[in-house]
Design a protein around this motif. Structure first.
Motif, PDB file in Angstrom:
ATOM      1  N   LEU A 333      16.838  15.490 -32.613  1.00  0.00           N
ATOM      2  CA  LEU A 333      15.876  15.512 -33.715  1.00  0.00           C
ATOM      3  C   LEU A 333      14.592  16.259 -33.368  1.00  0.00           C
ATOM      4  O   LEU A 333      13.718  16.419 -34.220  1.00  0.00           O
ATOM      5  CB  LEU A 333      15.518  14.080 -34.138  1.00  0.00           C
ATOM      6  CG  LEU A 333      16.630  13.253 -34.771  1.00  0.00           C
ATOM      7  CD1 LEU A 333      16.111  11.869 -35.134  1.00  0.00           C
ATOM      8  CD2 LEU A 333      17.179  13.953 -36.016  1.00  0.00           C
ATOM      9  N   VAL A 334      14.478  16.725 -32.132  1.00  0.00           N
ATOM     10  CA  VAL A 334      13.244  17.394 -31.715  1.00  0.00           C
ATOM     11  C   VAL A 334      13.095  18.739 -32.404  1.00  0.00           C
ATOM     12  O   VAL A 334      14.012  19.559 -32.410  1.00  0.00           O
ATOM     13  CB  VAL A 334      13.214  17.595 -30.187  1.00  0.00           C
ATOM     14  CG1 VAL A 334      12.022  18.478 -29.784  1.00  0.00           C
ATOM     15  CG2 VAL A 334      13.124  16.254 -29.476  1.00  0.00           C
ATOM     16  N   GLN A 335      11.929  18.959 -32.999  1.00  0.00           N
ATOM     17  CA  GLN A 335      11.559  20.267 -33.532  1.00  0.00           C
ATOM     18  C   GLN A 335      10.529  20.854 -32.567  1.00  0.00           C
ATOM     19  O   GLN A 335       9.370  20.467 -32.576  1.00  0.00           O
ATOM     20  CB  GLN A 335      10.953  20.123 -34.925  1.00  0.00           C
ATOM     21  CG  GLN A 335      11.949  19.702 -35.995  1.00  0.00           C
ATOM     22  CD  GLN A 335      11.276  19.601 -37.352  1.00  0.00           C
ATOM     23  OE1 GLN A 335      10.410  18.756 -37.562  1.00  0.00           O
ATOM     24  NE2 GLN A 335      11.670  20.454 -38.280  1.00  0.00           N
ATOM     25  N   GLN A 336      10.964  21.790 -31.758  1.00  0.00           N
ATOM     26  CA  GLN A 336      10.111  22.318 -30.696  1.00  0.00           C
ATOM     27  C   GLN A 336       9.530  23.670 -31.070  1.00  0.00           C
ATOM     28  O   GLN A 336      10.244  24.566 -31.527  1.00  0.00           O
ATOM     29  CB  GLN A 336      10.914  22.435 -29.396  1.00  0.00           C
ATOM     30  CG  GLN A 336      10.086  22.857 -28.200  1.00  0.00           C
ATOM     31  CD  GLN A 336      10.921  22.927 -26.931  1.00  0.00           C
ATOM     32  OE1 GLN A 336      12.140  22.752 -26.965  1.00  0.00           O
ATOM     33  NE2 GLN A 336      10.271  23.203 -25.808  1.00  0.00           N
ATOM     34  N   SER A 337       8.228  23.825 -30.857  1.00  0.00           N
ATOM     35  CA  SER A 337       7.571  25.104 -31.119  1.00  0.00           C
ATOM     36  C   SER A 337       7.000  25.726 -29.851  1.00  0.00           C
ATOM     37  O   SER A 337       6.719  26.921 -29.828  1.00  0.00           O
ATOM     38  CB  SER A 337       6.445  24.915 -32.143  1.00  0.00           C
ATOM     39  OG  SER A 337       6.967  24.549 -33.399  1.00  0.00           O
ATOM     40  N   CYS A 338       6.808  24.938 -28.819  1.00  0.00           N
ATOM     41  CA  CYS A 338       6.314  25.455 -27.537  1.00  0.00           C
ATOM     42  C   CYS A 338       7.489  26.009 -26.742  1.00  0.00           C
ATOM     43  O   CYS A 338       8.528  25.346 -26.617  1.00  0.00           O
ATOM     44  CB  CYS A 338       5.627  24.340 -26.752  1.00  0.00           C
ATOM     45  SG  CYS A 338       5.158  24.798 -25.073  1.00  0.00           S
ATOM     46  N   PRO A 339       7.378  27.207 -26.175  1.00  0.00           N
ATOM     47  CA  PRO A 339       8.502  27.806 -25.427  1.00  0.00           C
ATOM     48  C   PRO A 339       8.744  27.164 -24.058  1.00  0.00           C
ATOM     49  O   PRO A 339       9.751  27.466 -23.417  1.00  0.00           O
ATOM     50  CB  PRO A 339       8.082  29.271 -25.284  1.00  0.00           C
ATOM     51  CG  PRO A 339       6.583  29.241 -25.334  1.00  0.00           C
ATOM     52  CD  PRO A 339       6.237  28.153 -26.295  1.00  0.00           C
ATOM     53  N   GLN A 340       7.863  26.309 -23.602  1.00  0.00           N
ATOM     54  CA  GLN A 340       8.053  25.655 -22.319  1.00  0.00           C
ATOM     55  C   GLN A 340       9.174  24.619 -22.404  1.00  0.00           C
ATOM     56  O   GLN A 340       9.447  24.066 -23.473  1.00  0.00           O
ATOM     57  CB  GLN A 340       6.757  24.974 -21.870  1.00  0.00           C
ATOM     58  CG  GLN A 340       5.566  25.917 -21.747  1.00  0.00           C
ATOM     59  CD  GLN A 340       5.829  27.044 -20.758  1.00  0.00           C
ATOM     60  OE1 GLN A 340       6.406  26.820 -19.689  1.00  0.00           O
ATOM     61  NE2 GLN A 340       5.407  28.247 -21.115  1.00  0.00           N
ATOM     62  N   PRO A 341       9.852  24.321 -21.286  1.00  0.00           N
ATOM     63  CA  PRO A 341      10.944  23.335 -21.304  1.00  0.00           C
ATOM     64  C   PRO A 341      10.468  21.980 -21.844  1.00  0.00           C
ATOM     65  O   PRO A 341       9.374  21.511 -21.503  1.00  0.00           O
ATOM     66  CB  PRO A 341      11.352  23.229 -19.832  1.00  0.00           C
ATOM     67  CG  PRO A 341      10.936  24.535 -19.233  1.00  0.00           C
ATOM     68  CD  PRO A 341       9.678  24.927 -19.945  1.00  0.00           C
TER      69      PRO A 341
END
Length: 370
Positions: A333-341
């Motif tokens: 369900l994670v919506q990630q916008s940061c390119p870091q792991p």
């Protein structure tokens, strides 16, 4: 031999220096202070903890912490002193005017709770607001001990209406407003650490004390994780606040998510500052401590204030629980916008997390279980 002698003399000098710092006995007979001007704040802390906050990270404490921001952000570098003096207590001294600002909806409870103390303690309104916030957050397990500098003069003008950002504002508008008050987008993220213990009484009709994460009485990093979770459920909007809520997988379990938090968590200027605090308690504490130190002196020359941080209670220790996906959610369900792991986190077992509501917004934690 010379080296040992030098070290020994240095240690002796430091010891003598420390011993020469005399503490002042305070009039209450219970406390001592490094500066007599700080004595009143030891007594004020006792009053706040005993009769206002009940030494709990509950509703009154949450509201007092919120008030620190709503008072201090009434400041504009471009508008000048006529727009407001920052952390000067204007929100109390000119409450009738400042409560006309829709963004200040709900802060009247904190004002009503704290304002009578101005009659019994010789402190300014600005000092009262910022000190009460520092004392309040000390009741929340995992919070840092905030700095408190005393000596703010009382406000002479109300803050201009429209200086407090609203949750439905465009993210660029929010950044611009904060920049005009002297805060960078990253500063704002660090101030939003307060949302780990934040709740709303006004954004959803017929509901009080709606939390922003699943652990509203614990100063932890859960809010930074949970804002990033994708979902299809939405809470019914409050009147006139149709854009204040966004889809939230925890909505049906009792939590809500501000549109502004969601936007800031995904903006390219702030996404990584948001994500890096997930499961990093010490970083979150440090960031919040520094951001609040800056907020608390907005509009003032800190060099002219007196450090009375010693009057702020030592905070409750952290619960030492790693951030986890609430039961019923998970990494998909994670919506990630940061390119870091993204941090690797466990998921709580069991049925979907349910967050009990307080009874009529009661401040008693027996009615508001964590």
């Amino acid at each position: 031999m010379v080296f040992k002698l030098t070290v020994g003399l240095l240690a002796l000098a430091l010891s003598v220096s420390a011993a020469s710092i005399k503490r002042v006995a305070c009039p209450d007979g219970k406390h001592t202070a490094t500066n007599a001007a700080c004595c009143v704040f030891f007594s004020l802390a006792d009053e706040l903890q005993t009769n206002k906050f009940d030494s709990q990270c509950a509703e009154d404490a949450h509201e007092a912490l919120r008030l620190t921001f709503h008072d201090a952000i009434g400041f504009s570098k471009t508008g000048g002193p006529s727009q407001g003096g920052g952390a000067d207590g204007s929100v109390i001294l000119f409450e009738t005017i400042e409560l006309m600002d829709p963004a200040n909806n709900g802060i009247d409870d904190a004002i009503d709770n704290l304002k009578p103390l101005l009659e019994t303690f010789d402190v300014t309104a600005g000092d009262l607001v910022q000190f009460a916030g520092a004392v309040a957050v000390s009741n929340c397990p995992g919070a840092p001990r905030l700095q408190f500098l005393a000596g703010r003069p009382n406000a002479t003008v109300p803050a201009a209406l429209g200086l407090v950002p609203k949750p439905e504002d465009n993210v660029n508008k929010i950044f611009a407003r904060m920049g005009d008050a002297g805060f960078s987008p990253t500063d704002l993220v660090h101030l939003l650490v307060s949302h780990t213990v934040a709740r709303s009484d006004t954004l959803i009709d017929n509901r009080q004390a709606v939390p922003f994460d699943t652990t509203p009485f614990t100063f932890d990093t859960q809010v930074f994780l949970e804002v990033l979770l994708k979902g299809n459920e939405t809470l019914p909007p409050a009147s006139g606040e149709a854009d204040a809520q966004v889809p939230n997988p925890l909505a049906v379990q009792g939590a809500m998510r501000l549109q502004s938090d969601f936007a800031i968590a995904h903006d390219s200027q702030t996404a990584c500052a948001w994500q890096e605090m997930i499961n990093n308690q010490q970083l979150m504490m440090n960031n919040f401590q520094q951001a609040m130190a800056k907020l608390a002196v907005t509009g003032h020359d800190a060099s002219k204030l007196i450090d009375c941080s010693e009057a702020v209670p030592i905070p409750q220790p952290a619960v030492k629980k790693a951030a986890t996906f609430p039961a019923g959610t998970g990494p998909k369900l994670v919506q990630q916008s940061c390119p870091q792991p993204f941090p690797v986190l466990k998921t709580d077992p069991g049925a979907p997390t349910t967050i009990p509501e307080c009874i009529d917004g009661d401040t008693n934690l027996n009615d508001c279980p964590s």
